[in-house]
Design a protein around this motif. Structure first.
Motif, PDB file in Angstrom:
ATOM      1  N   LEU A 170       9.147 -67.314 -49.962  1.00 52.18           N
ATOM      2  CA  LEU A 170       9.209 -65.706 -49.641  1.00 52.18           C
ATOM      3  C   LEU A 170       7.760 -65.622 -49.008  1.00 52.18           C
ATOM      4  O   LEU A 170       7.661 -64.731 -48.022  1.00 52.18           O
ATOM      5  N   TRP A 171       6.830 -66.544 -49.212  1.00 46.72           N
ATOM      6  CA  TRP A 171       5.676 -66.097 -48.818  1.00 46.72           C
ATOM      7  C   TRP A 171       5.411 -66.671 -47.246  1.00 46.72           C
ATOM      8  O   TRP A 171       4.623 -66.219 -46.541  1.00 46.72           O
ATOM      9  N   ALA A 218      15.135 -72.672 -50.391  1.00 48.03           N
ATOM     10  CA  ALA A 218      13.863 -72.490 -50.612  1.00 48.03           C
ATOM     11  C   ALA A 218      12.864 -73.604 -49.884  1.00 48.03           C
ATOM     12  O   ALA A 218      11.895 -73.501 -49.182  1.00 48.03           O
ATOM     13  N   SER A 219      13.246 -74.760 -50.258  1.00 47.00           N
ATOM     14  CA  SER A 219      12.256 -75.790 -49.858  1.00 47.00           C
ATOM     15  C   SER A 219      12.648 -76.118 -48.361  1.00 47.00           C
ATOM     16  O   SER A 219      11.701 -76.208 -47.601  1.00 47.00           O
ATOM     17  N   ALA A 220      13.662 -75.879 -47.831  1.00 42.25           N
ATOM     18  CA  ALA A 220      13.882 -76.156 -46.371  1.00 42.25           C
ATOM     19  C   ALA A 220      13.366 -74.677 -45.765  1.00 42.25           C
ATOM     20  O   ALA A 220      12.927 -75.187 -44.408  1.00 42.25           O
ATOM     21  N   THR A 221      13.492 -73.772 -46.031  1.00 43.45           N
ATOM     22  CA  THR A 221      12.609 -72.727 -45.610  1.00 43.45           C
ATOM     23  C   THR A 221      10.879 -73.085 -45.278  1.00 43.45           C
ATOM     24  O   THR A 221      10.564 -72.496 -44.323  1.00 43.45           O
ATOM     25  N   VAL A 222      10.568 -73.790 -46.395  1.00 40.82           N
ATOM     26  CA  VAL A 222       9.058 -74.218 -46.264  1.00 40.82           C
ATOM     27  C   VAL A 222       8.712 -75.242 -45.341  1.00 40.82           C
ATOM     28  O   VAL A 222       8.004 -75.105 -44.612  1.00 40.82           O
ATOM     29  N   VAL A 223       9.514 -76.229 -45.385  1.00 40.55           N
ATOM     30  CA  VAL A 223       9.360 -77.426 -44.538  1.00 40.55           C
ATOM     31  C   VAL A 223      10.069 -77.395 -43.431  1.00 40.55           C
ATOM     32  O   VAL A 223       9.486 -77.866 -42.217  1.00 40.55           O
ATOM     33  N   ARG A 224      11.086 -76.735 -43.173  1.00 39.51           N
ATOM     34  CA  ARG A 224      11.868 -76.695 -41.857  1.00 39.51           C
ATOM     35  C   ARG A 224      12.153 -77.803 -41.073  1.00 39.51           C
ATOM     36  O   ARG A 224      12.975 -77.653 -40.130  1.00 39.51           O
ATOM     37  N   TRP A 276      13.192 -61.477 -45.602  1.00 36.44           N
ATOM     38  CA  TRP A 276      13.603 -61.763 -46.947  1.00 36.44           C
ATOM     39  C   TRP A 276      15.005 -61.555 -47.285  1.00 36.44           C
ATOM     40  O   TRP A 276      15.744 -62.258 -48.149  1.00 36.44           O
ATOM     41  N   VAL A 277      15.657 -60.500 -46.232  1.00 37.35           N
ATOM     42  CA  VAL A 277      16.922 -60.230 -46.546  1.00 37.35           C
ATOM     43  C   VAL A 277      17.720 -61.404 -45.959  1.00 37.35           C
ATOM     44  O   VAL A 277      18.765 -61.702 -46.482  1.00 37.35           O
ATOM     45  N   ALA A 278      17.175 -62.033 -44.927  1.00 37.81           N
ATOM     46  CA  ALA A 278      17.962 -62.970 -44.407  1.00 37.81           C
ATOM     47  C   ALA A 278      17.958 -64.193 -45.083  1.00 37.81           C
ATOM     48  O   ALA A 278      18.977 -65.142 -45.424  1.00 37.81           O
ATOM     49  N   PHE A 279      16.646 -64.608 -45.781  1.00 40.72           N
ATOM     50  CA  PHE A 279      16.651 -65.575 -46.702  1.00 40.72           C
ATOM     51  C   PHE A 279      17.418 -65.320 -48.048  1.00 40.72           C
ATOM     52  O   PHE A 279      18.273 -66.324 -48.263  1.00 40.72           O
ATOM     53  N   LEU A 280      17.677 -64.306 -48.449  1.00 37.59           N
ATOM     54  CA  LEU A 280      18.610 -63.806 -49.486  1.00 37.59           C
ATOM     55  C   LEU A 280      19.866 -64.284 -49.220  1.00 37.59           C
ATOM     56  O   LEU A 280      20.814 -64.881 -49.750  1.00 37.59           O
ATOM     57  N   ALA A 281      20.520 -63.914 -47.837  1.00 39.27           N
ATOM     58  CA  ALA A 281      21.725 -64.248 -47.588  1.00 39.27           C
ATOM     59  C   ALA A 281      22.053 -65.447 -47.217  1.00 39.27           C
ATOM     60  O   ALA A 281      23.068 -66.223 -47.620  1.00 39.27           O
ATOM     61  N   GLN A 282      20.957 -66.596 -46.929  1.00 35.55           N
ATOM     62  CA  GLN A 282      21.017 -67.806 -47.045  1.00 35.55           C
ATOM     63  C   GLN A 282      21.375 -68.478 -48.256  1.00 35.55           C
ATOM     64  O   GLN A 282      21.996 -69.284 -48.552  1.00 35.55           O
TER      65      GLN A 282
END
Length: 200
Positions: free
Chosen positions: A191-192, A126-132, A76-82
């Motif tokens: 995040l999930w 967020a969308s890219a994190t889900v779909v990749r 989640w920290v890496a995600f926040l930085a992104q």
């Protein structure tokens, strides 16, 4: 988080494809602002969203996500930085592409778009994190925007991209609140799902 943020900014600003994307977003935004400030908001939004999606999905496409999460085990920290990196780059892209909008005196439109850009950057990450994968994401959202929001609902609120464009006009703060709600929902899903295996 600062080392990850610095790494994300360095990676984005040293990859040639990123510079091409950023340059294209700026040029298109400045060009279409000459015809309509609404067009500027649209192309600035497309640029910010596209850059956020591409820079995020590159980690999964090039298999550098494993190195990212090894360096920062708290995903989640890496995600926040992104998200922060996407916001900073998005604000610069929107601001530079909006020079013609400022020169034409459309300060309300400029301020409204700049206020909505951080939310759109987060929504893209967020969308890219889900779909990749960028291609299915662009096709899916493009189809949604053109056929569902455009042709079916005639760009009526409170659909996601319609509320963004309404907020970008600077005259409808309710649209910004609606889009903030969509962003929060995408953030929660991301995040999930960020915890799932990197091979998925």
């Amino acid at each position: 988080m600062i080392p990850v943020l610095r790494s994300e900014l360095h990676r984005t600003l040293t990859v040639p494809s990123s510079w091409i994307s950023i340059g294209a977003a700026v040029v298109l935004g400045m060009s279409f602002a000459l015809f309509s400030v609404d067009f500027w908001s649209l192309f600035a939004a497309l640029g910010v969203f596209g850059i956020a999606v591409v820079t995020t999905t590159q980690h999964y496409q090039h298999h550098t996500a494993m190195l990212l999460f090894l360096g920062q085990p708290k995903r989640w920290v890496a995600f926040l930085a992104q998200c922060v990196a996407a916001i900073l780059i998005g604000l610069v892209v929107a601001a530079v592409s909006g020079i013609t909008t400022i020169l034409s005196g459309d300060f309300v439109q400029f301020a409204g778009t700049m206020a909505a850009v951080p939310l759109l950057a987060i929504f893209g990450v967020a969308s890219a994190t889900v779909v990749r994968r960028p291609v299915p994401l662009f096709i899916g959202y493009g189809t949604w925007f053109v056929f569902l929001e455009g042709l079916w609902f005639r760009f009526e609120e409170p659909l996601p991209f319609t509320t963004f464009m309404s907020a970008a006009g600077g005259k409808n703060p309710v649209g910004l609140l609606f889009f903030a709600g969509y962003t929060a929902a995408a953030l929660a899903v991301a995040l999930w799902t960020i915890r799932r295996d990197l091979t998925d």
